[in-house]
Design an enzyme around this catalytic site. Structure first.
Site, mmCIF file in Angstrom:
data_model
loop_
_atom_site.group_PDB
_atom_site.id
_atom_site.type_symbol
_atom_site.label_atom_id
_atom_site.label_comp_id
_atom_site.label_asym_id
_atom_site.label_seq_id
_atom_site.Cartn_x
_atom_site.Cartn_y
_atom_site.Cartn_z
ATOM 1 C CG ASP A 9 -4.322 -4.485 -18.062
ATOM 2 O OD1 ASP A 9 -3.309 -3.960 -17.583
ATOM 3 O OD2 ASP A 9 -5.165 -3.863 -18.735
ATOM 4 C CG ASP A 11 -4.860 1.390 -15.546
ATOM 5 O OD1 ASP A 11 -5.243 1.446 -14.370
ATOM 6 O OD2 ASP A 11 -3.803 1.929 -15.948
ATOM 7 C CG ASP A 20 -1.271 6.302 -15.702
ATOM 8 O OD1 ASP A 20 -1.026 6.131 -14.493
ATOM 9 O OD2 ASP A 20 -0.637 5.735 -16.601
ATOM 10 C CG ASP A 95 2.614 0.463 -19.243
ATOM 11 O OD1 ASP A 95 3.577 0.695 -18.485
ATOM 12 O OD2 ASP A 95 2.518 0.950 -20.390
ATOM 13 C CG ASP A 180 -7.756 -2.711 -21.341
ATOM 14 O OD1 ASP A 180 -7.697 -1.602 -21.909
ATOM 15 O OD2 ASP A 180 -7.073 -2.970 -20.330
#
Length: 274
Positions: A9, A11, A20, A95, A180
């Site tokens: 992942d 972030d 973001d 994402d 996470d």
């Protein structure tokens, strides 16, 4: 090449913040973001916020400048480089969005360590010069079909992981997955018995796993910070490499070795990026 695919992942896993929020806060748009948050999906909101920031006179260079200041633990950088050097296939499943990820990886000289980046696409509008962020799965055309009920409408990471595992470069390889967030729970359920899940301790995916660990087939190895991530990841990579070569365990328990010992114990040539 080692028979290992490491899927990160981004972030709060590679970087220590949410990219973001980092951009929105760094460019002074937190209040507007929080006002709009209850009214639309996150991915749509971020596209809207890029338009709002553009309307406020913030350029793409301003966005990139904030991204380059996002914190990245040097031990995470070391882990990425060591895994690459040991022959692992490194991929990102996030994402966030492509512009944010590319900007940060390029700033830290990490772009070429990853063979694939799976994330929400982004592009600069030629007419306006502002950044547009699109969904990975076009949920306007139809739902992605994951029945878990946790994945956001724009991305089911479990489905993306299935595609990665079936791809020519990853087929038959063992997977180590690091994440996470809630969105990382779906892929954790799709890992096999020979795979490893590395959830960040105390974060949403860890809490979901702890509700019923028996739902996962993969071994679970939590981590809390960059140092523990590096140690745990390299220990698991070292273990797989020894098993691939049918070598006996080292004299002392592999679990107790520092990361550098795991690297030094590998009977293979390291790949070094110039």
């Amino acid at each position: 090449m080692a028979g290992i695919v490491v899927v990160f992942d981004f972030d709060k896993t590679i970087i220590d913040v949410d990219s973001d929020n980092w951009v929105v806060d760094g460019l002074g748009a937190t209040e507007e973001f929080e006002r709009l948050l209850p009214t639309m999906p996150w991915n749509t909101l971020m596209d809207t916020m890029m338009g709002e920031l553009h309307a406020r006179g913030k350029s793409l260079a301003d966005v990139a400048g904030v991204l380059r200041s996002a914190p990245l633990d040097p031990r995470v950088v070391a882990a990425i480089k060591a895994c690459y050097g040991l022959g692992c296939d490194l991929r990102i499943l996030s994402d966030a969005n492509r512009f944010f990820i590319d900007t940060i990886l390029d700033h830290h000289g990490l772009t070429d360590y990853f063979s694939e980046i799976n994330t929400n696409p982004s592009a600069v509008d030629a007419a306006t010069g502002r950044l547009r962020i699109a969904p990975y799965h076009d949920f306007h055309a139809g739902p992605h079909g994951c029945g878990l009920g946790i994945c956001p409408p724009n991305m089911c990471k479990g489905q993306v992981l299935d595609r990665i595992r079936a791809s020519a470069g990853a087929a038959g390889k063992r997977v180590i997955y690091l994440g996470d967030g809630r969105g990382d729970y779906c892929p954790s359920l799709r890992l096999g018995r020979d795979d490893f899940m590395m959830p960040r301790r105390g974060f949403p995916v860890w809490e979901l796993i702890c509700e019923d660990p028996s739902l996962l087939q993969a071994e679970v190895h939590p981590w809390a910070d960059g140092a523990e991530m590096e140690e745990t990841l390299l220990r698991l990579v070292g273990r797989v490499l020894l098993e691939e070569r049918n070598l006996p365990p080292l004299d002392c328990k592999l679990e107790s070795l520092p990361a550098v010992a795991v690297q030094d114990g590998m009977p293979m040539t390291l790949r070094i990026k110039n």
